[in-house]
Enzyme design. Structure first.
Site, PDB file in Angstrom:
ATOM      1  CB  THR B 177      -0.887  -0.006   1.254  1.00 34.79           C
ATOM      2  OG1 THR B 177      -1.702  -1.169   1.215  1.00 34.79           O
ATOM      3  CG2 THR B 177      -1.768   1.219   1.317  1.00 34.79           C
ATOM      4  CB  SER B 183      -8.434  -0.481  -2.450  1.00 38.69           C
ATOM      5  OG  SER B 183      -8.793  -0.529  -1.086  1.00 38.69           O
ATOM      6  N   GLY B 216       2.670  -2.776   8.881  1.00 34.30           N
ATOM      7  CA  GLY B 216       3.096  -3.368  10.144  1.00 34.30           C
ATOM      8  C   GLY B 216       4.575  -3.726  10.067  1.00 34.30           C
ATOM      9  NE  ARG B 349     -26.752  -4.252  36.076  1.00 36.56           N
ATOM     10  CZ  ARG B 349     -26.150  -3.519  37.014  1.00 36.56           C
ATOM     11  NH1 ARG B 349     -25.356  -4.090  37.908  1.00 36.56           N
ATOM     12  NH2 ARG B 349     -26.347  -2.223  37.070  1.00 36.56           N
ATOM     13  N   GLY B 439     -22.809   1.206  31.166  1.00 36.63           N
ATOM     14  CA  GLY B 439     -21.540   1.827  31.537  1.00 36.63           C
ATOM     15  C   GLY B 439     -20.424   0.796  31.716  1.00 36.63           C
ATOM     16  CB  THR B 460     -10.611   0.099   5.861  1.00 41.55           C
ATOM     17  OG1 THR B 460      -9.982   0.340   7.110  1.00 41.55           O
ATOM     18  CG2 THR B 460     -11.980   0.773   5.846  1.00 41.55           C
ATOM     19  CD  GLU B 462      -4.365  -8.560   4.326  1.00 37.74           C
ATOM     20  OE1 GLU B 462      -4.660  -9.341   3.416  1.00 37.74           O
ATOM     21  OE2 GLU B 462      -3.198  -8.266   4.627  1.00 37.74           O
ATOM     22  CG  ASP B 464     -12.732   0.106   1.597  1.00 37.17           C
ATOM     23  OD1 ASP B 464     -12.607   0.863   2.558  1.00 37.17           O
ATOM     24  OD2 ASP B 464     -13.794  -0.033   0.955  1.00 37.17           O
TER      25      ASP B 464
END
Lengths: 710, 710
Positions: B177, B183, B216, B349, B439, B460, B462, B464
């Site tokens: 890229t 892409s 990466g 809960r 929360g 997005t 590998e 989009d």
């Protein structure tokens, strides 16, 4: 989704032959003739100065001052810092805000403040552009902790604490929520038991579930808290009341009996020090009860100006509506910022050349990209206009101008509906913005992800959105029942779904509905009808009315049974009720948009806003098209035209969308996103210049098949 | 949305009188008689051991080994750390993985590996439970960088570099890229120009837009990179090829001519050191060209086993499908984890007591809560079953068992469709899970937010998702055109939308559709039809087929015009095409679910899975109900029954849902969420015990109105 059924194809050809603009073959050309030609379009332009004023609303001056103030980088969120660093930075920024006009506007005039609640909230909403943590931390200090002392306390409390709260000498927490009870405040387990001997209240959290939780300012900075507890005197529980309780000494150490825990790292808003508090037989003087709505005499006698414990509880909670109002407004501001970033980038960024040898297209020139983003522009405008009306209602009540029970109830319902809708909008829109920017959207340097992470919690705090929508739905059901009680069944058709804004399904609306079935073979008439505001209004209104009516009918039988059966019937209809409340909120936003539109006289600006209002109305209708179709509210032909018309609207809006973004009036200091800085366009120019120079110098390689393949 | 039209009400009464179970008044009771009674339901139970095996799939053993391995906390993501700390931790964890069976499975046997590509990917997918950064960093090292050397290189490259790559002696980046081209890989601007004098390639990034970005391992750890560049030799550009390029010395300093930048903090995955790389006339030996699909002789002569530059390009890119396959699988794993947390919490809960004096209800006992979460359970099961089939297809091709051009193309289409669908699912489901936990869901200690932030970028990278879905749609359009070329128009009705899995709209399917209009007055028949798998299949299939057919028709006229007109027509239909591709993916998932269902013999497990399969099919149909209605594919009555039937399914699934969660087979070390640890139930017990003790001791206060008001 348009169709290709033979009848439709025939009508399409007929429509096309009448159209000015005949290129293309898509079904969206059915609606072509309903628009001005593109030549006429070219004359349309937005008066951005005017639109800026329209969007800035009644508190334009305060909003602009607030935006100017926060251009200073010391207020800005810095991504990637530890929560400790963020907390320090936010607290320092908060100190810089104390004493500012924005903050002082929220204090009553008799305490030396501006006494302008609407202006105060409007200013605060803009802080989200600097740092959502700053907005929320300010909201905790002045909007919740300070407001509780102001609205639940009486003169002595004001004199004693408000000045120190307002200048941040006493940072404080708003200790309502408990770990065991989130939205169900009536069931909290913390107690404040009066002891007439010592004339003190004893605050106590009897077990872990009673610990106060998620409280801003509780983990580190808070010196005091407004603690909500079941007030017990003489062996009688008078329900939830608020008390002022010191929690830390000047060195930041917990006072005896008080303890706590840090909520730690969160999904966002890490500049706010959320934490837990617990109280073990902590004593405060009798005078610390904030006693506007419930007073305890020295001998322990309880009195209240409000007889009914239920009404008293809701009145006390109702004074805290400010939080919801400001979350509604800041969601609008944050959504605008996200859209401004994504649209600015999409307007410059080029990807793929659809025709070999031609320049690559900008993202905004792709239909799908417009379809992804433009409806959110329409929605944020609608949310913004509705927010302005909410803010006005808020200022009416809290300035004391029209502070009646009815006005307060309307305000609360409106705030619940709007907060739940715009916080949802912010999350959906920011996610779409982030994805629309591809990998760039995931970098913190482009802002959207951090903004999204912060906004995430807005959906569940100050009232979980699901619970809020349920409140709205109950109100609608109640209104429905009241109307029903006064009318015979025949009159039910005139029942007014939208009581808060007093919009009736008027005669023309009903006429519009009966019209639905007559135009089913003619796409032009379908589109004309969809463009008619009365059609949009009646469709949106009818859906609320019908859904509420349907649930009411389902519940009526059950209402006569056991409480269990009633609860069961309510539960079975819960999903539908919440959908009805959402529909109601969308109707309110549509109406606010329409009213705002009526104030704009400049033809170009009016035209673009009209398209956006239509896009808003029709994108909401498109979202629920299944309901309109399956309930016979829309012909199948008209249903199919909705998609085509939305398609056409987003294309028509393309030349004007950046003017709308410009009217958001957000400076680079507010957006702080590299991809929205013009760097993208500059990079492309540089690349294009390089290619041109290489070609000119004869250095450009041939492609394998001959020619230039790039 | 059910209706209350007079006819419907009449039929409902009729249906109700026939029903076994007559309590309640909601329209969902229409479908009551279609189910077993609740007494019969009670006998249904899931064999969780069996379901665990079914869900673990073909590589159950490898998945379990992988999950066992990552129970070790050194692999775990720790929230709230700086990116520097996270990067160090992830890199250390990666070192611990090197040499493990999981990693070695990906290396061919002739290099000492296991040569089991499917097993390798399956093991990797589970790493997301420890830390998404670890999964992605491993994916960069072995799945992209290593795989590129393996799949684009030849024997000499394998011998020279693979062992060091596999044991992490050479951490590497996958430099495809560019900032200017996301892409659109074919348009990258980095060049590799061959110099026959020195027999070297010169790698050059001529301008800022040509910098490699989001890589990466590029910011810090990478010592080498596989760099994609336009290969130029003898003045001819042969298109994009990959070269092995050392980038840093042993001290971590950039080699001469190489430079870079850190991408900085991101919205998630901060354990991966993404960065930018640029090359200024960097020279590498001729042998560094990974020359499986394109070779340059010492004299500069270019040769390739693939004649067509276009096909060559797509073949090279196709070898990198592994990334998409593993993102599909890890999205399924992450979604299961989020759902396991939210459902475990919701099952314990309690909030609000619907009947005064009775215990508060668990969240899962609220209809809306089931409606929010259960369809995601159905969807993640569908996605998981489809993923298992994708993994099989992947293993078939990459083990060499059935490595044909057609099989590769099918695999790529399938991977694109599945990756785009399951990464979207993960984001939607995790957001719903986070909100469903209130929360608590926002605290990092409860995991969901961090998981969500990491998964965000999966949408997005590998490829989009929008671009991937467009690829799928183009394939469907191409298949449609091919079928069309072979058939006269009358045969078009039998056109097979779903070529990849060879499912036809068979006769029974078409019969099912014509049936649609005959049952319109009878809710029982409507529901029966909806439950019929052939109805579901034909509805899902028909939508894909019709949408593609419609776009093809729209485009046919334009195809004969200029390239501009074709591009314009494509753009106008882009939104519809992408929707068609999504519909195709959903159909594939539905079919995979149905095939998996057929393998389960245990009646209870089969019944629950059947309900979930129906919930999957009907929730997809419900999502697009407007299309089915407006295109006359469903009667209005049947359309209204969809909602009621989904309502009923989620209620019917309530007693079994925790067994399904149990079958996800996720240990506390995998979930690492406090709210899913049992702490919630314990806290409630403690609170209940305290209340009981107070009451027993006569200390419980009276309510203001008399009685006990809590």
């Amino acid at each position: 989704m348009a169709t290709t059924s033979p009848r439709n194809r025939l009508s399409r050809r007929a429509a096309r032959s009448r159209a000015h603009h005949t290129a293309g073959t898509g079904p969206e050309h059915d609606v072509e003739s309903e628009f001005a030609t593109e030549a006429q379009d070219a004359e349309i332009s937005v008066d951005t100065a005017l639109l800026r004023d329209v969007l800035a609303g009644a508190y334009a001056e305060e909003r602009r001052a607030s935006r100017e103030l926060i251009k200073d980088e010391r207020f800005h969120h810095v991504p990637g810092r530890t929560k400790e660093e963020q907390r320090d930075r936010t607290f320092e920024a908060l100190k810089s805000l104390a004493g500012s006009d924005a903050v002082m506007a929220g204090l009553p005039t008799d305490q030396g403040g501006g006494g302008r609640p609407g202006a105060y909230v409007a200013s605060f909403e803009e802080f989200v552009l600097a740092d959502a943590s700053l907005q929320i931390k300010a909201g905790v200090q002045w909007g919740l902790f300070g407001s509780a002392v102001l609205n639940l306390g009486t003169q002595a409390h004001h004199d004693k604490w408000l000045p120190d709260i307002w200048d941040l000498k006493i940072p404080g927490a708003f200790a309502m929520t408990e770990t065991g009870h989130g939205s169900d405040v009536a069931s909290i387990a913390t107690t404040a038991t009066y002891d007439p001997e010592s004339q003190e209240f004893e605050i106590h959290t009897p077990h872990r579930a009673a610990w106060k939780d998620y409280l801003g300012n509780a983990a580190i900075h808070g010196r005091a808290a407004v603690v909500f507890a079941q007030l017990i005197t003489g062996g009688v529980n008078h329900g939830v009341h608020a008390l002022y309780v010191p929690i830390r000494n000047d060195d930041g150490q917990f006072l005896p009996g008080v303890g706590g825990e840090d909520d730690g790292h969160k999904g966002g808003l890490n500049g706010v020090d959320n934490g837990r508090l617990h109280f073990t037989h902590v004593r405060v003087p009798r005078e610390n009860l904030l006693d506007r709505y419930g007073h305890v005499d020295p001998d322990g006698t309880y009195t209240s100006p409000i007889e009914s414990p239920g009404r008293r509880f809701f009145t006390m909670l109702g004074t805290l509506v400010q939080g919801r109002v400001s979350l509604d407004g800041s969601s609008v501001v944050a959504t605008r910022a996200g859209l401004a970033i994504a649209l600015t980038y999409a307007n410059e960024r080029r990807q793929f050349s659809p025709v070999q040898g031609q320049p690559e297209r900008t993202l905004l020139d792709y239909h799908r990209h417009r379809r992804r983003l433009f409806p959110y522009v329409a929605r944020v405008l609608a949310a913004g206009f509705a927010h302005e009306e909410l803010l006005e209602a808020y200022d009416d009540v809290f300035s004391g101008r029209t502070d009646t029970d009815d006005a307060r109830q309307d305000l609360e319902t409106l705030a619940a509906a709007m907060k739940a809708t715009s916080t949802r909008l912010a999350l959906d829109a920011l996610q779409e913005c982030r994805e629309a920017c591809g990998g760039s959207g995931f970098l913190s340097e482009n802002r959207i992800v951090d903004l999204h992470h912060d906004m995430d919690v807005y959906a569940t705090f100050e009232g979980d959105n699901t619970v809020l929508m349920q409140l709205v739905a109950k109100r609608l059901l109640g209104d429905h029942a009241r109307e029903f009680a006064r009318m015979d069944v025949g009159v039910m058709a005139r029942w007014v779904a939208d009581r808060a804004t007093e919009t009736a399904v008027n005669r023309s609306g009903l006429r519009g509905l009966s019209q639905v079935f007559r135009d089913s073979a003619d796409p032009r008439r379908s589109v004309n009808a969809l463009r008619d505001p009365e059609t949009q209004r009646s469709l949106l209104t009818d859906r609320v009315r019908s859904m509420i009516g349907e649930v009411a009918e389902n519940m009526r039988g059950a209402g006569k049974g056991s409480p269990e059966a009633t609860a069961e019937a309510f539960d079975r209809n819960q999903h539908r009720l919440i959908e009805a409340a959402r529909a109601h909120a969308h109707l309110l936003q549509w109406e606010a948009f329409t009213r705002a539109l009526d104030t704009v006289e400049d033809p170009g600006t009016h035209q673009v806003l009209l398209w956006l209002r239509d896009l808003y109305g029709l994108s909401v209708i498109e979202e629920h098209l299944d309901w309109y179709l399956s309930h016979g509210r829309m012909s199948l032909m008209r249903g199919r035209m909705v998609e085509s018309y939305v398609d056409r609207l987003v294309t028509r809006l393309r030349p004007h969308i950046m003017d709308v973004v410009d009217s958001f009036d957000l400076a680079p200091e507010h957006l702080r996103a590299r991809i929205a800085s013009g760097a993208e366009a500059q990079r492309q120019q540089e690349a294009a210049d390089w290619v041109a120079a290489e070609k000119a110098a004869g250095r450009w390689p041939r492609s394998e098949k001959g020619g230039t393949n790039r």
